[in-house]
Design an enzyme around this catalytic site. Structure first.
Site, PDB file in Angstrom:
ATOM      1  N   TYR A  35       6.957 -10.257  18.543  1.00 14.63           N
ATOM      2  CA  TYR A  35       7.767 -10.154  17.458  1.00 14.63           C
ATOM      3  C   TYR A  35       7.165 -10.042  15.992  1.00 14.63           C
ATOM      4  O   TYR A  35       7.489  -9.147  15.217  1.00 14.63           O
ATOM      5  CB  TYR A  35       8.447 -11.721  17.435  1.00 14.63           C
ATOM      6  CG  TYR A  35       9.443 -11.837  16.371  1.00 14.63           C
ATOM      7  CD1 TYR A  35      10.861 -11.308  16.487  1.00 14.63           C
ATOM      8  CD2 TYR A  35       9.096 -12.577  15.236  1.00 14.63           C
ATOM      9  CE1 TYR A  35      11.829 -11.584  15.454  1.00 14.63           C
ATOM     10  CE2 TYR A  35      10.033 -12.961  14.027  1.00 14.63           C
ATOM     11  CZ  TYR A  35      11.378 -12.472  14.210  1.00 14.63           C
ATOM     12  OH  TYR A  35      12.081 -12.554  13.375  1.00 14.63           O
ATOM     13  N   LYS A  85       7.992  -7.013  13.197  1.00 13.15           N
ATOM     14  CA  LYS A  85       8.437  -7.248  12.067  1.00 13.15           C
ATOM     15  C   LYS A  85       7.499  -6.745  10.804  1.00 13.15           C
ATOM     16  O   LYS A  85       8.117  -6.189   9.880  1.00 13.15           O
ATOM     17  CB  LYS A  85       8.361  -8.641  11.550  1.00 13.15           C
ATOM     18  CG  LYS A  85       9.681  -9.469  12.490  1.00 13.15           C
ATOM     19  CD  LYS A  85      11.171  -9.193  11.943  1.00 13.15           C
ATOM     20  CE  LYS A  85      11.740  -8.117  12.950  1.00 13.15           C
ATOM     21  NZ  LYS A  85      13.218  -7.984  12.304  1.00 13.15           N
TER      22      LYS A  85
END
Length: 257
Positions: free
Chosen positions: A153, A157
């Site tokens: 994750y 990002k």
């Protein structure tokens, strides 16, 4: 008034962003991943001028979504809000054979950016966890290393910030920026998050609509309307080019300058 597309606007930060923009009189187009969620979006933001539907975990549906967006546009602003969280015990693989977090959070906004006419303003939602991201472009699908859902994750990002900065560099006629909305109490953020929806949407709304000098910039990383320094890797143009080349290879679509 501006014409604005907000992806992932059937709930959470995206829906609140769309609600605020529509209440201010802007022409807002919503996005949902399914027809059922599209109905939720219509009920939540009745002032919206329409909803486009497509699952960003599918390259075919993302291409169709881009076609719908072209038909619904042109847009002055596109807010790439849609995304999925991390923390899964094992990687999820999509119908395209790709790791789901990377595909939804990074590859889908790349493909939409590549297939849609460039708006005046582009906003890519990231996370403060981009600071922990590592640009492992040699293995974005986690096939050669032990799986770590939160790292996947964080990496996705970081890639979103890299994408925003690359578009800012390649498209000087577009204001392209990344926004960390904060840790917001939503279905994705969870009940222990520290901030409320209005705070999570405020910077995107400001960047989308304001003519203040601080808002009409490009290639910046924002939180709470403040321009901050992002992960140093995000500014590396060679890494940006590697990311663009990887996304072009996976989608078959090169980002037009």
């Amino acid at each position: 008034m501006a014409t604005i597309l907000v992806t992932g606007s059937s709930d959470g930060i995206g829906r609140h962003t769309a609600e605020v923009l529509a209440a201010d009189g802007h022409q807002v187009t919503l996005h949902a991943r399914s027809e059922r969620r599209a109905e939720d979006a219509r009920r939540a933001v009745p002032q919206a001028r329409g909803v486009i539907v497509g699952d960003l975990a599918s390259l075919a549906q993302t291409r169709e979504l881009a076609a719908q967006a072209v038909g619904a546009g042109p847009f002055d602003v596109v807010i790439h809000n849609a995304g999925v969280g991390g923390g899964q015990a094992a990687p999820a693989v999509t119908e395209d054979g790709l790791e789901r977090i990377f595909q939804v959070n990074t590859l889908a906004p790349y493909l939409l950016t590549a297939l849609m006419p460039s708006p005046g303003r582009l906003i890519y939602l990231t996370s403060g966890l981009e600071a922990d991201g590592r640009a492992r472009l040699d293995d974005p699908q986690w096939r050669g290393r032990p799986w770590d859902g939160m790292q996947a994750y964080s990496d996705s990002k970081l890639y979103d910030v890299m994408l925003a900065f690359a578009v800012a560099r390649l498209r000087p006629g577009t204001l392209s920026n990344a926004v960390d909305p904060g840790w917001i109490r939503t279905r994705l953020g969870g009940p222990d998050a520290t901030d409320d929806l209005p705070e999570g949407a405020d910077t995107q709304v400001w960047l989308a609509t304001s003519d203040e000098p601080a808002a009409v910039v490009t290639g910046h990383y924002f939180k709470r309307r403040a321009s901050l320094r992002a992960n140093p890797q995000a500014y590396d143009e060679s890494l940006q080019e590697q990311l663009l080349a990887l996304c072009a290879d996976l989608t078959g679509v090169k980002l037009p300058a």
